[in-house]
Design a protein around this motif. Structure first.
Motif, PDB file in Angstrom:
ATOM      1  N   ALA A  82      45.780  23.941  26.664  1.00 34.97           N
ATOM      2  CA  ALA A  82      47.140  24.361  25.982  1.00 34.97           C
ATOM      3  C   ALA A  82      46.775  25.330  24.693  1.00 34.97           C
ATOM      4  O   ALA A  82      47.341  26.234  24.512  1.00 34.97           O
ATOM      5  CB  ALA A  82      47.798  23.168  25.302  1.00 34.97           C
ATOM      6  N   GLU A  83      45.654  25.033  23.936  1.00 36.17           N
ATOM      7  CA  GLU A  83      44.996  25.790  23.046  1.00 36.17           C
ATOM      8  C   GLU A  83      44.814  27.237  23.483  1.00 36.17           C
ATOM      9  O   GLU A  83      45.037  28.205  22.889  1.00 36.17           O
ATOM     10  CB  GLU A  83      44.036  25.199  22.210  1.00 36.17           C
ATOM     11  CG  GLU A  83      44.388  24.040  21.338  1.00 36.17           C
ATOM     12  CD  GLU A  83      45.388  24.649  20.288  1.00 36.17           C
ATOM     13  OE1 GLU A  83      45.051  25.682  19.623  1.00 36.17           O
ATOM     14  OE2 GLU A  83      46.394  23.885  20.184  1.00 36.17           O
ATOM     15  N   PHE A  84      44.062  27.316  24.616  1.00 35.79           N
ATOM     16  CA  PHE A  84      43.702  28.743  25.286  1.00 35.79           C
ATOM     17  C   PHE A  84      44.852  29.486  25.356  1.00 35.79           C
ATOM     18  O   PHE A  84      44.922  30.559  25.223  1.00 35.79           O
ATOM     19  CB  PHE A  84      42.663  28.330  26.544  1.00 35.79           C
ATOM     20  CG  PHE A  84      42.705  29.581  27.612  1.00 35.79           C
ATOM     21  CD1 PHE A  84      42.044  30.507  26.846  1.00 35.79           C
ATOM     22  CD2 PHE A  84      43.740  29.834  28.401  1.00 35.79           C
ATOM     23  CE1 PHE A  84      41.781  31.707  27.726  1.00 35.79           C
ATOM     24  CE2 PHE A  84      43.421  31.147  29.035  1.00 35.79           C
ATOM     25  CZ  PHE A  84      42.683  31.979  28.621  1.00 35.79           C
ATOM     26  N   TRP A  85      46.119  29.031  26.209  1.00 33.54           N
ATOM     27  CA  TRP A  85      47.120  29.760  26.680  1.00 33.54           C
ATOM     28  C   TRP A  85      48.011  29.811  25.151  1.00 33.54           C
ATOM     29  O   TRP A  85      48.554  31.294  25.249  1.00 33.54           O
ATOM     30  CB  TRP A  85      47.974  28.815  27.657  1.00 33.54           C
ATOM     31  CG  TRP A  85      47.287  28.900  28.896  1.00 33.54           C
ATOM     32  CD1 TRP A  85      46.902  27.850  29.375  1.00 33.54           C
ATOM     33  CD2 TRP A  85      47.236  29.926  29.649  1.00 33.54           C
ATOM     34  NE1 TRP A  85      46.289  28.298  30.729  1.00 33.54           N
ATOM     35  CE2 TRP A  85      46.685  29.643  30.757  1.00 33.54           C
ATOM     36  CE3 TRP A  85      47.497  31.510  29.552  1.00 33.54           C
ATOM     37  CZ2 TRP A  85      46.242  30.540  31.895  1.00 33.54           C
ATOM     38  CZ3 TRP A  85      47.199  32.195  30.629  1.00 33.54           C
ATOM     39  CH2 TRP A  85      46.519  31.683  31.782  1.00 33.54           C
ATOM     40  N   LYS A  86      48.106  29.053  24.382  1.00 36.40           N
ATOM     41  CA  LYS A  86      48.732  29.436  23.104  1.00 36.40           C
ATOM     42  C   LYS A  86      47.997  30.614  22.379  1.00 36.40           C
ATOM     43  O   LYS A  86      48.787  31.489  21.787  1.00 36.40           O
ATOM     44  CB  LYS A  86      48.514  28.066  22.166  1.00 36.40           C
ATOM     45  CG  LYS A  86      49.641  28.340  20.977  1.00 36.40           C
ATOM     46  CD  LYS A  86      49.601  27.150  19.913  1.00 36.40           C
ATOM     47  CE  LYS A  86      50.513  27.226  18.975  1.00 36.40           C
ATOM     48  NZ  LYS A  86      50.545  26.229  18.115  1.00 36.40           N
ATOM     49  N   LYS A  87      47.083  30.665  22.269  1.00 40.78           N
ATOM     50  CA  LYS A  87      45.988  31.653  21.803  1.00 40.78           C
ATOM     51  C   LYS A  87      46.333  33.056  22.622  1.00 40.78           C
ATOM     52  O   LYS A  87      46.725  34.035  22.048  1.00 40.78           O
ATOM     53  CB  LYS A  87      44.588  31.428  21.453  1.00 40.78           C
ATOM     54  CG  LYS A  87      43.826  32.474  21.010  1.00 40.78           C
ATOM     55  CD  LYS A  87      42.501  32.068  20.576  1.00 40.78           C
ATOM     56  CE  LYS A  87      41.764  33.243  20.114  1.00 40.78           C
ATOM     57  NZ  LYS A  87      40.177  32.938  19.945  1.00 40.78           N
ATOM     58  N   LYS A  88      46.437  32.699  23.847  1.00 39.47           N
ATOM     59  CA  LYS A  88      46.451  34.001  24.842  1.00 39.47           C
ATOM     60  C   LYS A  88      47.841  34.428  24.584  1.00 39.47           C
ATOM     61  O   LYS A  88      48.032  35.884  24.494  1.00 39.47           O
ATOM     62  CB  LYS A  88      46.049  33.648  26.117  1.00 39.47           C
ATOM     63  CG  LYS A  88      46.311  34.651  27.310  1.00 39.47           C
ATOM     64  CD  LYS A  88      45.202  35.829  27.395  1.00 39.47           C
ATOM     65  CE  LYS A  88      45.592  36.787  28.286  1.00 39.47           C
ATOM     66  NZ  LYS A  88      45.166  38.124  28.041  1.00 39.47           N
ATOM     67  N   ILE A  89      48.713  33.851  24.916  1.00 41.78           N
ATOM     68  CA  ILE A  89      50.085  34.368  24.875  1.00 41.78           C
ATOM     69  C   ILE A  89      50.584  34.671  23.530  1.00 41.78           C
ATOM     70  O   ILE A  89      51.198  35.833  23.409  1.00 41.78           O
ATOM     71  CB  ILE A  89      51.078  33.366  25.628  1.00 41.78           C
ATOM     72  CG1 ILE A  89      50.504  33.147  27.070  1.00 41.78           C
ATOM     73  CG2 ILE A  89      52.637  33.684  25.387  1.00 41.78           C
ATOM     74  CD1 ILE A  89      51.179  31.878  27.726  1.00 41.78           C
ATOM     75  N   ASN A  90      50.248  34.053  22.626  1.00 40.14           N
ATOM     76  CA  ASN A  90      50.833  34.388  21.063  1.00 40.14           C
ATOM     77  C   ASN A  90      50.117  35.866  20.949  1.00 40.14           C
ATOM     78  O   ASN A  90      50.589  36.679  20.147  1.00 40.14           O
ATOM     79  CB  ASN A  90      50.373  33.405  20.186  1.00 40.14           C
ATOM     80  CG  ASN A  90      51.307  32.227  20.143  1.00 40.14           C
ATOM     81  OD1 ASN A  90      52.290  32.437  20.780  1.00 40.14           O
ATOM     82  ND2 ASN A  90      51.042  31.035  19.716  1.00 40.14           N
TER      83      ASN A  90
END
Length: 155
Positions: A82-90
């Motif tokens: 979740a943290e990886f995807w949040k950082k990537k998408i944001n």
């Protein structure tokens, strides 16, 4: 927990392209058939827009709903990493905003066509989508987004 193996997920993710995607190609074929001529992924323009119509000082950006965090049924936050995807998408969204601001101040007219306008339960008829794009190209509008139709309530 992911529903596919790590190897399968890696294979699936490696198949995702940034250029010449099916949605892009469909839009290009549609507007070309109407007589519009364009350039692709122009490196001199910030963000390397998908479709550039120099005659109209217009750009078309075809955005995937997942990668660009569109508020539609095609976007869902991943439950794993979740943290990886949040950082990537944001980060993608922040970059989109920065590039869009540069394009607008440079005098370019910008149209964003969202993936949900082309696929899924809210997709538009292809002829309707191409008609909307053509109308925007010929208009004086500086900015517009085309997404899928909002879901109709069941009766």
């Amino acid at each position: 927990m992911d529903i596919v193996s790590r190897q399968k997920r890696k294979q699936m993710m490696s198949g995702i392209r940034g250029k010449n995607t099916r949605p892009e190609i469909g839009i290009r074929k549609g507007i070309h058939a109407l007589g519009f001529r364009f350039r692709l992924h122009v490196k001199e323009i910030p963000g390397h827009p998908d479709i550039v119509l120099p005659k109209y000082k217009a750009l078309i950006l075809v955005h995937g709903c997942f990668w660009h965090r569109h508020a539609c049924h095609l976007f869902k936050w991943p439950s794993t990493r979740a943290e990886f995807w949040k950082k990537k998408i944001n980060g993608n969204v922040k970059n989109d905003e920065k590039i869009l601001a540069i394009l607008k101040t440079s005098g370019w007219r910008c149209l964003i066509v969202w993936e949900c306008a082309l696929k899924g339960k809210t997709r538009l008829e292809k002829s309707e989508l191409i008609k909307q794009i053509a109308e925007w190209i010929l208009s004086e509008k500086k900015y517009q987004e085309i997404g899928g139709n909002r879901p109709r309530s069941r009766q």
